[in-house]
Design an enzyme around this catalytic site. Structure first.
Site, short mmCIF file in Angstrom:
data_model
loop_
_atom_site.label_atom_id
_atom_site.label_comp_id
_atom_site.label_asym_id
_atom_site.label_seq_id
_atom_site.Cartn_x
_atom_site.Cartn_y
_atom_site.Cartn_z
N HIS A 214 32.62 -4.06 57.07
CA HIS A 214 31.69 -3.11 57.69
C HIS A 214 30.73 -3.77 58.66
O HIS A 214 29.96 -3.10 59.35
CB HIS A 214 30.93 -2.31 56.63
N CYS A 338 19.91 -5.37 52.43
CA CYS A 338 20.17 -5.61 51.01
C CYS A 338 18.89 -5.83 50.22
O CYS A 338 18.90 -5.87 49.00
CB CYS A 338 21.10 -6.82 50.84
#
Length: 413
Positions: A214, A338
C-alpha cells in the site's frame, strides 16, 4: 482550488491528498488485477486441481514481478500480511536463528519504524541485548558508529532504507558491507523506499528487506520479505506449508496479485515519478522556508525521498495545523500514521535533536505521482495564511520566539 471569502480561506470542495507516506491510493491497474483475481481464481493455491493451479499461477506471476522490481530471485520473495509483519519476521526470526549460535546482540538505529523498535524491545525482554545507534542532526546513520558497535556476538543489524517521517535515505550499501565484514546478517526496512526510489538488493548487498504494497499504490493488507538465498530467519507463523514452508496461512491471492501489478507499474515509471515528486517537494520547501518566519526543514535535503517534506512551525501544535489544513481540504500528518494516536513528541525528531516544543509543531507532507504543482502551490497559500494567524493567537509563540530563532530554519543551534 483556492476559495476566498471575506479575506480568508474557506473549506475546499476538493481533497488534496498529501499523506502518501501513510498510504497511497490503489492504482486502477492494480485494482483491476485484484478484482479479476477475486472474481476468477477462487481455488486454494495449494490445491491440486485446475482452479487451484490457476490461483497458484497468479501467485507465481506476482512473485516474479516483485522479484524483478528489486533484482531478486522469485524464490527469495515471501509474501506477508503487511510491512510490519515482514519487519517482525526479519528481526525476531533472525534473532532466534542466531541465538542457536550464542549470538544474542542486535543493532538498530534510534529512529526506526516502531515495527522494528518494538520488535527489538520484545527481544530485550527475552534476554537479547540491543544497541540503538544515534542519528546525525541531518537524519543519517553514520557508518563509523555501526563499525564501533559490532561485537563478536552480534546477530543482526537492522537499519531502515529511508525514514518514514523525515525521508532521509540511509547509506545501506556501506552499512551492509560493514555488517558482512563481521559475518553479521543485515536487514533493511525498505517500506518507504520500494516503489519510490531504485532498490536493487544485489547492489545494496542486504540479506533481508521488508516492503508493503500500500506504499506504492497497491492494496492494503499485503507485504513481502526478501530473504537472500541461504538466509533463513526462524518462522514467525507456523502451520501449513505455504510460502515454501516459511510463512503459514492461505495466501491472499488477490492482494498479492495487486501488489505485483502495482510494483511493476511503479518501477516502470520510476524516473518520471521521482523527477515529478522532487519538483513538488523542492517547491514547497523553498517557498515555506522563505515566506514563513522560523519554519525549519527536518532532515537533510539530500539524499532524501523525492516526495517527503517535513517542516516544523515553532509556536504551534501540529494537531492544530492539521485541523486547519483539513478545513481547507488538505490531508497531511504530524508524523507516522502508525503512531498518530500518541501525543508524545516524535521519536524521530527527538533522535535528530529537535527540541520538544518545536517538534510538537511539525508537519509531514508527502507527495505521490497523482499530485500536481497546483496542489503544491495551494498548500503553500494555505500555510502562509494559517501559520501567522494561529501564531497571533498562540501563547507558545509569544513566549518561545527566542528558542525558535536559536533553532533556525537551517537547523543551527
Amino acid at each position: 482550488m483556492e476559495n476566498r471569502s471575506n479575506g480568508g480561506f474557506q473549506p475546499s470542495e476538493k481533497i488534496v491528498y498529501l499523506d502518501n507516506a501513510a498510504t497511497t491510493p490503489c492504482a486502477p491497474e492494480a485494482l483491476a488485477v485484484v478484482v479479476e483475481a477475486l472474481s476468477g481464481a477462487c481455488g486454494n493455491p495449494s490445491s491440486h486441481y485446475s482452479i487451484g493451479y490457476e490461483a497458484k499461477e497468479i501467485l507465481d506471476r506476482a512473485r516474479a514481478q516483485v522479484a524483478a522490481a528489486i533484482h531478486a530471485s522469485p524464490a527469495e520473495i515471501f509474501f506477508t500480511g503487511c510491512g510490519s509483519e515482514a519487519d517482525n519476521w526479519a528481526v525476531k526470526g533472525s534473532a532466534l536463528t542466531k541465538a542457536r549460535q550464542n549470538k544474542r546482540h542486535l543493532i538498530t538505529s534510534a529512529f526506526e519504524h516502531h515495527a522494528v523498535l518494538h520488535s527489538m524491545r520484545a527481544l530485550e525482554r527475552m534476554g537479547f541485548e540491543v544497541t540503538y545507534l544515534p542519528v546525525s542532526p541531518e537524519g543519517y546513520v553514520r557508518p563509523e558508529d555501526l563499525e564501533a558497535a559490532i561485537r563478536p556476538d552480534t546477530a543482526l543489524v537492522s537499519i531502515m532504507m529511508a525514514n518514514n517521517e523525515i525521508g532521509t535515505i540511509q547509506p545501506i550499501k556501506e552499512l551492509a558491507e560493514i555488517a558482512h565484514k563481521h559475518g553479521v546478517w543485515f536487514h533493511t526496512d525498505a517500506v518507504q523506499a520500494v516503489g519510490a526510489i531504485p532498490v536493487d538488493v544485489q547492489e545494496l548487498g542486504v540479506d533481508l528487506l521488508s516492503m508493503s504494497a500500500h506504499k506504492f499504490n497497491g492494496p492494503k493488507g499485503v507485504g513481502a520479505l526478501y530473504c537472500r538465498k541461504g538466509v533463513w530467519p526462524q518462522n514467525l507463523i507456523d502451520g501449513g506449508g505455504q510460502e515454501s514452508r516459511h510463512r503459514a496461512g492461505t495466501e491472499n491471492v488477490a492482494g498479492i496479485a495487486g501488489m505485483g501489478a502495482a510494483l511493476e507499474l511503479a518501477v516502470s515509471h520510476l524516473e518520471e515519478r521521482m523527477a515529478h515528486e522532487t519538483q513538488l517537494r523542492d517547491y514547497v520547501i523553498d517557498r515555506v522556508l522563505s515566506s514563513i518566519p522560523e519554519a525549519r526543514l527536518n532532515g537533510g535535503r539530500a539524499p532524501r525521498l523525492p516526495g517527503n517534506v517535513n517542516l516544523s512551525f515553532p509556536g504551534l501544535e501540529g494537531e492544530t495545523i492539521l485541523l486547519d489544513l483539513d478545513m481547507h481540504g488538505i490531508c497531511a500528518s504530524t508524523g507516522s500514521a502508525c503512531n498518530s494516536d500518541s501525543l508524545d513528541p516524535s521519536h524521530v525528531l527527538q533522535s535528530i535533536g529537535v527540541p520538544e516544543e518545536i517538534g510538537h509543531g511539525s508537519m509531514r507532507f508527502t507527495f505521490g505521482p497523482q499530485n500536481t504543482m497546483e496542489e503544491a502551490k495551494y498548500l503553500c497559500d494555505v500555510l502562509e495564511e494559517v501559520i501567522p494567524r494561529r501564531r497571533a493567537m498562540s501563547c507558545m509563540w509569544l513566549q518561545g520566539q527566542n528558542t525558535a530563532r536559536q533553532f533556525s530554519r537551517k537547523g543551527e543551534k
